[in-house]
Design a protein around this motif. Structure first.
Motif, mmCIF file in Angstrom:
data_model
loop_
_atom_site.group_PDB
_atom_site.id
_atom_site.type_symbol
_atom_site.label_atom_id
_atom_site.label_comp_id
_atom_site.label_asym_id
_atom_site.label_seq_id
_atom_site.Cartn_x
_atom_site.Cartn_y
_atom_site.Cartn_z
ATOM 1 N N LEU A 96 0.828 -1.206 0.000
ATOM 2 C CA LEU A 96 0.000 0.000 0.000
ATOM 3 C C LEU A 96 0.870 1.266 0.000
ATOM 4 O O LEU A 96 0.536 2.254 -0.648
ATOM 5 N N ARG B 216 -3.623 -5.771 -4.019
ATOM 6 C CA ARG B 216 -3.997 -4.403 -3.648
ATOM 7 C C ARG B 216 -5.418 -4.377 -3.088
ATOM 8 O O ARG B 216 -5.682 -3.782 -2.043
ATOM 9 N N THR B 217 -6.324 -5.021 -3.820
ATOM 10 C CA THR B 217 -7.724 -5.041 -3.388
ATOM 11 C C THR B 217 -7.862 -5.705 -2.026
ATOM 12 O O THR B 217 -8.545 -5.197 -1.140
ATOM 13 N N PHE C 184 0.625 3.990 -2.964
ATOM 14 C CA PHE C 184 -0.028 5.276 -2.724
ATOM 15 C C PHE C 184 0.865 6.341 -2.118
ATOM 16 O O PHE C 184 0.554 7.519 -2.175
ATOM 17 N N GLY D 282 -2.570 -6.174 -8.637
ATOM 18 C CA GLY D 282 -3.965 -5.717 -8.633
ATOM 19 C C GLY D 282 -4.801 -6.392 -7.564
ATOM 20 O O GLY D 282 -5.354 -5.744 -6.676
ATOM 21 N N PRO D 283 -4.929 -7.738 -7.634
ATOM 22 C CA PRO D 283 -5.742 -8.447 -6.636
ATOM 23 C C PRO D 283 -5.229 -8.274 -5.202
ATOM 24 O O PRO D 283 -6.024 -8.121 -4.274
ATOM 25 N N LEU E 200 -6.504 -3.468 0.730
ATOM 26 C CA LEU E 200 -7.398 -2.348 1.009
ATOM 27 C C LEU E 200 -8.617 -2.811 1.787
ATOM 28 O O LEU E 200 -9.124 -2.102 2.659
ATOM 29 N N GLU E 201 -9.084 -4.013 1.478
ATOM 30 C CA GLU E 201 -10.207 -4.557 2.230
ATOM 31 C C GLU E 201 -9.831 -4.750 3.684
ATOM 32 O O GLU E 201 -10.603 -4.464 4.592
ATOM 33 N N PHE F 253 -15.887 -4.314 -4.719
ATOM 34 C CA PHE F 253 -14.870 -3.467 -4.088
ATOM 35 C C PHE F 253 -13.718 -3.221 -5.054
ATOM 36 O O PHE F 253 -13.212 -2.109 -5.164
ATOM 37 N N LEU G 193 -10.201 6.686 2.623
ATOM 38 C CA LEU G 193 -9.131 5.746 2.897
ATOM 39 C C LEU G 193 -7.903 6.093 2.058
ATOM 40 O O LEU G 193 -6.779 6.166 2.549
ATOM 41 N N LEU H 137 -7.581 -3.110 5.243
ATOM 42 C CA LEU H 137 -7.452 -1.775 5.829
ATOM 43 C C LEU H 137 -8.829 -1.239 6.209
ATOM 44 O O LEU H 137 -9.031 -0.682 7.278
ATOM 45 N N LYS H 138 -9.777 -1.448 5.331
ATOM 46 C CA LYS H 138 -11.150 -1.005 5.583
ATOM 47 C C LYS H 138 -11.699 -1.679 6.838
ATOM 48 O O LYS H 138 -12.329 -1.042 7.672
#
Lengths: 194, 206
Positions: free
Chosen positions: A149, A179-180, A153, A176-177, A183-184, B6, B45, A186-187
């Motif tokens: 991450l 990253r997703t 970013f 890509g995957p 982020l999930e 998502f 975020l 992190l959420k």
């Protein structure tokens, strides 16, 4: 033979993963490490608030110190709080306003001539807190997610997937995957914080 | 209704969706509040991730706070108050002749406070008349033949004005402390020791 540092590091790692309420409880039971970790956790946020108020560094030091002293005194009242960031911001803000107003006192009239800080500053502080909570949540993710991450970013200009893949020794296609997924996570971590 | 995944939201926020998928997603978002909210949260975020790191205070400040924590562990919750005794006042140094000692911008006071001496200086800010600083130092009394006195680091001081507004400060490794940006007026200073507090009443900041 295990070095004397290792038990501390392991203990610290455990303490670092505690939420605010548990860390406060540890402080109240006299755990000095827990206190260090607690102020370490929030010190950049506390310190930045006076700087955003436009106060000089020397005053920022005072505000930081005062905020932490009040925190130390009021730890007992914070046992139930999952997250102390809002409480800290309130205390720091108050300390800043006390000092900010006194910038230009007219000796003749002995009146405060500075108005209160405006809405733009208030909004900025709210944003600051929210951004900082993301930063705290990030620190709780597994190291690989943190690295990914940050690489995605944090860098300016942003690195390409190829560059990141090379840096992290993974395939470009997995970026890509992953990253997703990160982020999930992190959420989720943010959901736990809020 | 199928909500936007998502993964797609991330691509949308990052502008890495192809045109066809982007249009599809935006069409759904136009009428779906749930996905709009998710996208908004995601944006926050990402904003947080992209925010630059914040400045941190210097390590010696942290050290002082650890000392303060340690002290608190041994401090009594209820501590009796003892008054400090004024030993020297630079403004009354030449009292008999009616001339003030020291500079007009600096007022120095020395107090005896049980095991310590406390040196205070009240200074008016040259750049901002009417604004003052109170600087001090807690000095442990040394006695010949006695071991070195305890480190005066991390002692807490509280300064209250007549309205009851309170400021707090901590001593550094040399026992020094500062209260900045004070207005003229009368203050009370309190030094928190382990088993009692020392109080300095009626400090005139002027």
């Amino acid at each position: 033979m295990a070095s004397s540092k290792q038990p501390d590091q392991a203990a610290n790692a455990n303490l670092s993963s505690l939420g605010d309420a548990e860390l406060v409880a540890a402080c109240l039971s006299g755990d000095e490490q827990a206190w260090m970790i607690l102020i370490d956790r929030y010190s950049p946020l506390i310190y930045t608030i006076p700087l955003r108020f436009g106060l000089p560094k020397v005053i920022a030091d005072e505000v930081f110190q005062e905020t932490c002293l009040i925190l130390l005194e009021k730890l007992d009242t914070l046992r139930e709080k999952d997250q102390i960031s809002s409480w800290i911001m309130t205390v720091a803000r108050r300390a800043c306003i006390q000092r900010w107003r006194r910038k230009h006192i007219q000796t003749v009239t002995l009146q405060d001539t500075d108005p209160l800080p405006d809405m733009a500053l208030e909004e900025e502080l709210v944003r600051l807190e929210q951004q900082y909570l993301v930063h705290l949540a990030l620190a709780k993710l597994p190291p690989r997610c943190q690295h990914l991450l940050k690489a995605l970013f944090f860098t300016d200009p942003p690195l390409s997937y190829e560059e990141i893949a090379t840096e992290l020794s993974v395939s470009t296609g997995s970026i890509g995957p992953t990253r997703t997924r990160c982020l999930e996570k992190l959420k989720q971590e943010m959901g736990l914080l809020e | 209704m199928r909500h936007v995944s998502f993964q797609t939201l991330v691509d949308l926020a990052q502008s890495t969706l192809n045109t066809a998928n982007k249009e599809k997603a935006q069409q759904h978002l136009a009428t779906c509040q749930r996905c709009q909210k998710e996208l908004e949260e995601l944006r926050h975020l990402l904003e947080g991730l992209q925010a630059p790191p914040l400045a941190a205070p210097q390590p010696d400040l942290m050290k002082r706070l650890v000392s303060a924590f340690r002290r608190q562990q041994t401090q009594l919750a209820q501590r009796p108050l003892r008054p400090a005794t004024l030993q020297f006042d630079s403004w009354t140094k030449f009292a008999p002749s009616g001339v003030r000692g020291g500079t007009s911008q600096e007022h120095q006071l020395l107090f005896a406070a049980s095991l310590f001496d406390v040196d205070l200086q009240i200074v008016e800010d040259v750049a901002a008349p009417g604004v003052f600083s109170l600087r001090g130092q807690v000095l442990a009394l040394e006695a010949e033949g006695e071991p070195e006195p305890d480190n005066p680091e991390g002692m807490e001081l509280r300064l209250a004005d007549r309205a009851g507004d309170e400021r707090r400060s901590l001593t550094d490794h040399l026992g020094r402390f500062t209260f900045s940006r004070l207005t003229a007026g009368q203050y009370t200073l309190r030094l928190l020791l382990d088993d009692h507090d020392v109080i300095f009443e009626s400090l005139e900041v002027t």
